[in-house]
Design a protein around this motif. Structure first.
Motif, PDB file in Angstrom:
ATOM      1  N   GLY A 247      -6.129  13.348 -37.708  1.00 12.88           N
ATOM      2  CA  GLY A 247      -5.682  12.301 -36.794  1.00 12.88           C
ATOM      3  C   GLY A 247      -4.277  11.815 -37.068  1.00 12.88           C
ATOM      4  O   GLY A 247      -3.849  10.799 -36.509  1.00 12.88           O
ATOM      5  N   ASP A 248      -3.547  12.532 -37.937  1.00 16.06           N
ATOM      6  CA  ASP A 248      -2.178  12.145 -38.245  1.00 16.06           C
ATOM      7  C   ASP A 248      -1.239  12.567 -37.124  1.00 16.06           C
ATOM      8  O   ASP A 248      -1.615  13.291 -36.202  1.00 16.06           O
ATOM      9  CB  ASP A 248      -1.726  12.782 -39.561  1.00 16.06           C
ATOM     10  CG  ASP A 248      -2.508  12.276 -40.756  1.00 16.06           C
ATOM     11  OD1 ASP A 248      -3.147  11.208 -40.629  1.00 16.06           O
ATOM     12  OD2 ASP A 248      -2.496  12.956 -41.796  1.00 16.06           O
ATOM     13  N   GLY A 249       0.022  12.128 -37.240  1.00 14.53           N
ATOM     14  CA  GLY A 249       1.040  12.512 -36.270  1.00 14.53           C
ATOM     15  C   GLY A 249       1.730  11.301 -35.667  1.00 14.53           C
ATOM     16  O   GLY A 249       1.316  10.147 -35.863  1.00 14.53           O
ATOM     17  N   HIS A 250       2.795  11.576 -34.952  1.00 18.08           N
ATOM     18  CA  HIS A 250       3.567  10.515 -34.291  1.00 18.08           C
ATOM     19  C   HIS A 250       2.842  10.054 -33.033  1.00 18.08           C
ATOM     20  O   HIS A 250       2.347  10.867 -32.257  1.00 18.08           O
ATOM     21  CB  HIS A 250       4.948  11.047 -33.930  1.00 18.08           C
ATOM     22  CG  HIS A 250       5.806  10.046 -33.221  1.00 18.08           C
ATOM     23  ND1 HIS A 250       6.613   9.152 -33.900  1.00 18.08           N
ATOM     24  CD2 HIS A 250       5.981   9.784 -31.893  1.00 18.08           C
ATOM     25  CE1 HIS A 250       7.254   8.391 -33.016  1.00 18.08           C
ATOM     26  NE2 HIS A 250       6.889   8.751 -31.805  1.00 18.08           N
ATOM     27  N   ARG A 251       2.828   8.738 -32.821  1.00 19.80           N
ATOM     28  CA  ARG A 251       2.221   8.177 -31.615  1.00 19.80           C
ATOM     29  C   ARG A 251       3.310   7.584 -30.718  1.00 19.80           C
ATOM     30  O   ARG A 251       4.156   6.835 -31.186  1.00 19.80           O
ATOM     31  CB  ARG A 251       1.166   7.121 -31.979  1.00 19.80           C
ATOM     32  CG  ARG A 251      -0.090   7.752 -32.562  1.00 19.80           C
ATOM     33  CD  ARG A 251      -1.057   6.743 -33.140  1.00 19.80           C
ATOM     34  NE  ARG A 251      -2.333   7.368 -33.464  1.00 19.80           N
ATOM     35  CZ  ARG A 251      -2.573   8.088 -34.556  1.00 19.80           C
ATOM     36  NH1 ARG A 251      -1.609   8.262 -35.454  1.00 19.80           N
ATOM     37  NH2 ARG A 251      -3.759   8.643 -34.759  1.00 19.80           N
ATOM     38  N   VAL A 252       3.255   7.935 -29.466  1.00 17.24           N
ATOM     39  CA  VAL A 252       4.224   7.447 -28.494  1.00 17.24           C
ATOM     40  C   VAL A 252       3.820   6.046 -28.058  1.00 17.24           C
ATOM     41  O   VAL A 252       2.634   5.774 -27.835  1.00 17.24           O
ATOM     42  CB  VAL A 252       4.279   8.384 -27.273  1.00 17.24           C
ATOM     43  CG1 VAL A 252       5.147   7.795 -26.165  1.00 17.24           C
ATOM     44  CG2 VAL A 252       4.809   9.754 -27.687  1.00 17.24           C
ATOM     45  N   SER A 253       4.802   5.175 -27.932  1.00 20.09           N
ATOM     46  CA  SER A 253       4.499   3.806 -27.511  1.00 20.09           C
ATOM     47  C   SER A 253       5.395   3.412 -26.355  1.00 20.09           C
ATOM     48  O   SER A 253       6.503   3.919 -26.188  1.00 20.09           O
ATOM     49  CB  SER A 253       4.701   2.828 -28.675  1.00 20.09           C
ATOM     50  OG  SER A 253       6.055   2.843 -29.101  1.00 20.09           O
ATOM     51  N   LEU A 254       4.907   2.500 -25.555  1.00 26.63           N
ATOM     52  CA  LEU A 254       5.698   1.910 -24.490  1.00 26.63           C
ATOM     53  C   LEU A 254       6.427   0.678 -25.025  1.00 26.63           C
ATOM     54  O   LEU A 254       6.052   0.126 -26.058  1.00 26.63           O
ATOM     55  CB  LEU A 254       4.786   1.516 -23.325  1.00 26.63           C
ATOM     56  CG  LEU A 254       4.181   2.666 -22.515  1.00 26.63           C
ATOM     57  CD1 LEU A 254       3.161   2.120 -21.524  1.00 26.63           C
ATOM     58  CD2 LEU A 254       5.255   3.455 -21.792  1.00 26.63           C
ATOM     59  N   PRO A 255       7.473   0.233 -24.335  1.00 28.21           N
ATOM     60  CA  PRO A 255       8.127  -1.011 -24.752  1.00 28.21           C
ATOM     61  C   PRO A 255       7.121  -2.159 -24.783  1.00 28.21           C
ATOM     62  O   PRO A 255       6.167  -2.198 -23.990  1.00 28.21           O
ATOM     63  CB  PRO A 255       9.187  -1.228 -23.671  1.00 28.21           C
ATOM     64  CG  PRO A 255       9.441   0.127 -23.103  1.00 28.21           C
ATOM     65  CD  PRO A 255       8.128   0.847 -23.165  1.00 28.21           C
ATOM     66  N   THR A 256       7.299  -3.076 -25.703  1.00 28.11           N
ATOM     67  CA  THR A 256       6.422  -4.238 -25.764  1.00 28.11           C
ATOM     68  C   THR A 256       6.669  -5.134 -24.558  1.00 28.11           C
ATOM     69  O   THR A 256       7.678  -4.997 -23.855  1.00 28.11           O
ATOM     70  CB  THR A 256       6.670  -5.030 -27.055  1.00 28.11           C
ATOM     71  OG1 THR A 256       8.049  -5.442 -27.085  1.00 28.11           O
ATOM     72  CG2 THR A 256       6.369  -4.168 -28.275  1.00 28.11           C
ATOM     73  N   GLU A 257       5.747  -6.041 -24.321  1.00 25.58           N
ATOM     74  CA  GLU A 257       5.869  -6.932 -23.169  1.00 25.58           C
ATOM     75  C   GLU A 257       7.192  -7.698 -23.226  1.00 25.58           C
ATOM     76  O   GLU A 257       7.538  -8.310 -24.236  1.00 25.58           O
ATOM     77  CB  GLU A 257       4.696  -7.914 -23.139  1.00 25.58           C
ATOM     78  CG  GLU A 257       4.675  -8.785 -21.896  1.00 25.58           C
ATOM     79  CD  GLU A 257       3.443  -9.680 -21.837  1.00 25.58           C
ATOM     80  OE1 GLU A 257       3.364 -10.509 -20.927  1.00 25.58           O
ATOM     81  OE2 GLU A 257       2.557  -9.529 -22.718  1.00 25.58           O
ATOM     82  N   GLY A 258       7.931  -7.623 -22.151  1.00 28.28           N
ATOM     83  CA  GLY A 258       9.221  -8.299 -22.085  1.00 28.28           C
ATOM     84  C   GLY A 258      10.388  -7.461 -22.572  1.00 28.28           C
ATOM     85  O   GLY A 258      11.546  -7.846 -22.396  1.00 28.28           O
ATOM     86  N   GLU A 259      10.095  -6.308 -23.188  1.00 30.26           N
ATOM     87  CA  GLU A 259      11.162  -5.429 -23.687  1.00 30.26           C
ATOM     88  C   GLU A 259      11.514  -4.406 -22.613  1.00 30.26           C
ATOM     89  O   GLU A 259      10.639  -3.759 -22.028  1.00 30.26           O
ATOM     90  CB  GLU A 259      10.700  -4.703 -24.953  1.00 30.26           C
ATOM     91  CG  GLU A 259      11.750  -3.741 -25.521  1.00 30.26           C
ATOM     92  CD  GLU A 259      11.199  -2.894 -26.650  1.00 30.26           C
ATOM     93  OE1 GLU A 259      11.957  -2.068 -27.190  1.00 30.26           O
ATOM     94  OE2 GLU A 259       9.998  -3.045 -26.974  1.00 30.26           O
TER      95      GLU A 259
END
Length: 498
Positions: A247-259
């Motif tokens: 389950g390792d690896g890089h996780r993609v994220s969206l900008p935080t709220e307001g960013e």
């Protein structure tokens, strides 16, 4: 450790995983290279009914023979299609699905939709019952980058490869959605044109097809090699598969709220506001000046998915550049072109040509003094203008451009190969902003372009930005970034007045 089922791509059988399988077994894993019907190895020969459905059943039957409770199902290239089909039928047996340099296969679409080699499409359109395997490095390169594959490995690949049955590529993948919630890992091969940075950029553009990639059960790894990592980097690939199983690896994220996402961040320069007019796909940013003025047409990159709002001509970077040009006495023009996917370069080129004509026809523009400024993947659209320079084109500029089609794009049309265009006799002067921290898959295209420019003695001014990154204008407020933009604009405008 979970068991690994390894499913090879086009033309190849389980043998292609030999070194990877050995490394996984040394680490304590159970490994089962799949033998798909008609693709050599120990599998049965192809028959008239050898299609994607037959390959899905091959993988399902292998799953049913595996005793281990958890299975990591790995698909390379075409192999992701039978992998997904089998996972859809046995989701309770699958711990994770791993894509190894494979496209995002879609329910209802055929594998052919993800094949970059144009000769395959031509052969199938001509009615071929099977596609012969490539017989040279050049032929394999049309399918994907052979970076890192040594001559001996390539010779073995060519010798053992077999024809790919037609219906394995043309039969649509049919999924029920039963495996939609399974954990996923993508292994991206940078030399073939894929990277985590490029995935994150596309996700943050808001493409709804990619929003599933921000799920915490989706991870990514990069390998600095070409499309056949099991041949070019077997140890590294095995290590990645072991890590993926955990389950390792890089996780993609969206900008935080307001960013704000990067493409909507403010332009790095504060520019006095200039008048702006919109006609069709084109915006004109107009200087406070009398008489016809020179113009700079800014061409965005992509692909930018259809329906993304705001569109590129309203992104702060392009508004900022056009307003900056107008503040210095030139007309700044931006255009929304239709580069919605890689296959749309011809439509994008038409849109850019139409925008240029609209700009030149405006009475406030001097039609004999125009520059074109290409950004990122828009760089490929510069080729036609470099190769056949019209007399009014005073300069071509490019910011962190892609200057050679990436290997996994399958883009062979010479109209979109700026390197080849450098052989033209009457080339325009070129101003190029190069960023130090460029994405590796793009940096290599810039290096190839500059090497060709040196050979052809093309007039190329390189403006280097130490520490700079792709799209720096929206994320970098350093003095060096400001100076790079100012110097590039000064150079472009200088070509317009001489």
């Amino acid at each position: 450790m979970a068991a690994f089922i390894l499913v090879a791509g086009a033309y190849t059988g389980g043998w292609v995983w030999g070194e990877v399988a050995g490394r996984l077994r040394e680490a304590g894993g159970s490994v089962y290279p799949a033998e798909l019907t008609g693709l050599g190895g120990d599998g049965p020969p192809a028959g008239a009914g050898t299609d994607l459905e037959r390959h899905i059943r091959d993988v399902v039957e292998l799953i049913d023979r595996v005793d281990e409770a958890e299975i990591v199902l790995v698909g390379h290239d075409y192999g992701i299609h039978p992998v997904l089909g089998a996972a859809d039928r046995r989701p309770q047996r699958i711990a994770r699905v791993v894509y190894v340099d494979a496209g995002m296969a879609q329910d209802g679409a055929s594998a052919l939709a993800l094949v970059p080699d144009p000769t395959v499409h031509d052969a199938l359109a001509g009615g071929a019952s099977a596609i012969p395997a490539p017989t040279s490095r050049e032929g394999w390169q049309r399918w994907g980058s052979t970076e890192g594959v040594g001559d001996a490995a390539l010779e073995r690949l060519t010798r053992l490869a077999v024809p790919q049955p037609r219906s394995t590529l043309t039969q649509p993948l049919q999924l029920t959605g039963a495996a939609a919630a399974l954990p996923i890992t993508g292994v991206l091969c940078v030399a073939n044109g894929a990277s985590i940075a490029s995935v994150e950029a596309l996700v943050r553009l808001g493409d709804p097809r990619l929003q599933a990639l921000v799920d915490p059960e989706v991870t990514f790894f990069e390998l600095a090699t070409g499309h056949w990592p099991m041949l070019s980097a077997p140890d590294e690939l095995a290590d990645v598969l072991i890590a993926a199983a955990k389950g390792d690896g890089h996780r993609v994220s969206l900008p935080t709220e307001g960013e704000l996402p990067p493409h909507l961040q403010p332009f790095l320069l504060d520019v006095p506001e200039q008048r702006r007019e919109r006609t069709g796909r084109v915006d004109l940013h107009l200087p406070e000046a009398d008489g016809p003025r020179p113009a700079v047409v800014f061409v965005h990159g992509g692909p930018v998915p259809a329906g993304v709002e705001p569109t590129p001509r309203d992104w702060p970077t392009f508004v900022g550049y056009a307003q900056y040009a107008a503040s210095l006495g030139a007309v700044g023009a931006t255009v929304d072109h239709r580069l919605h996917d890689i296959s749309a370069y011809p439509q994008a080129a038409e849109d850019v040509a139409a925008a240029v004509e609209l700009v030149r026809a405006d009475p406030r523009v001097d039609p004999d003094r125009v520059a074109l400024w290409f950004v990122s993947a828009g760089g490929l659209l510069s080729a036609e203008w470099i190769a056949e320079r019209p007399p009014w084109l005073r300069c071509v500029a490019a910011s962190y451009p892609i200057l050679v089609p990436l290997p996994n794009w399958g883009l062979t049309d010479p109209r979109f190969h700026p390197v080849a265009a450098l052989g033209a006799a009457d080339r325009p002067p070129i101003v190029l902003i190069r960023v130090e921290r460029e994405r590796p898959e793009i940096a290599v295209t810039v290096a190839e372009f500059l090497a060709a420019a040196e050979e052809t003695t093309a007039d190329v001014e390189v403006i280097d930005l130490p520490g700079g990154e792709h799209g720096f204008e929206a994320v970098d407020r350093s003095e060096a970034a400001l100076r790079a933009v100012e110097r590039a604009m000064s150079s472009v405008l200088g070509h317009l007045v001489t």
